[in-house]
Design a protein around this motif. Sequence first.
Motif, short mmCIF file in Angstrom:
data_model
loop_
_atom_site.label_atom_id
_atom_site.label_comp_id
_atom_site.label_asym_id
_atom_site.label_seq_id
_atom_site.Cartn_x
_atom_site.Cartn_y
_atom_site.Cartn_z
N CYS A 1 -32.64 24.22 39.16
CA CYS A 1 -31.47 24.61 39.93
C CYS A 1 -30.88 23.47 40.76
CB CYS A 1 -31.80 25.79 40.84
SG CYS A 1 -33.03 25.42 42.11
N GLY A 2 -31.61 22.39 40.97
CA GLY A 2 -31.09 21.23 41.70
C GLY A 2 -31.18 21.36 43.21
N SER B 1 -25.75 18.99 41.06
CA SER B 1 -25.06 20.06 40.34
C SER B 1 -25.09 19.71 38.86
CB SER B 1 -23.62 20.20 40.83
OG SER B 1 -22.93 19.00 40.62
N PHE B 2 -25.47 20.67 38.06
CA PHE B 2 -25.58 20.47 36.62
C PHE B 2 -24.26 20.83 35.96
CE2 PHE B 2 -29.95 21.41 38.01
CZ PHE B 2 -30.56 20.26 37.58
N LYS B 3 -23.81 19.99 35.03
CA LYS B 3 -22.59 20.25 34.29
C LYS B 3 -22.94 20.84 32.94
CE LYS B 3 -20.13 16.40 36.37
NZ LYS B 3 -19.47 15.12 36.13
N ALA B 4 -22.12 21.77 32.48
CA ALA B 4 -22.32 22.35 31.16
C ALA B 4 -21.85 21.34 30.11
CB ALA B 4 -21.55 23.65 31.02
N VAL B 5 -22.66 21.16 29.10
CA VAL B 5 -22.33 20.22 28.03
C VAL B 5 -21.65 20.98 26.91
CG1 VAL B 5 -23.27 18.59 26.37
CG2 VAL B 5 -24.30 18.79 28.64
N ASN B 6 -20.42 20.58 26.57
CA ASN B 6 -19.68 21.23 25.48
C ASN B 6 -19.79 20.37 24.23
OD1 ASN B 6 -18.80 23.27 27.15
ND2 ASN B 6 -16.99 22.14 27.81
N ASP B 7 -20.23 20.98 23.15
CA ASP B 7 -20.30 20.28 21.88
C ASP B 7 -18.96 20.42 21.18
OD1 ASP B 7 -23.72 21.26 21.20
OD2 ASP B 7 -22.92 19.57 22.33
#
Length: 65
Positions: A47-48, A57-63
Amino acid sequence: MAIVPKRKTSKQRKHKRQSHSALKLPNLVSCSNCANKKLPHHICQFCGFYKNRKIISFKAVNDKN
């Protein structure tokens, strides 16, 4: 002449000497925010949070495939 041991080291003496070489399990504590296990005094990798504050803060990775 080379230096050589006077007596053979017995198995018992060898094992006594190596008794402290075993790996120890890490001390894990639960995160106060998400309750996942983490190392003490480290940022939670899920959760950071650290000490009830958001550090990462974690970013969502878009493929884009």
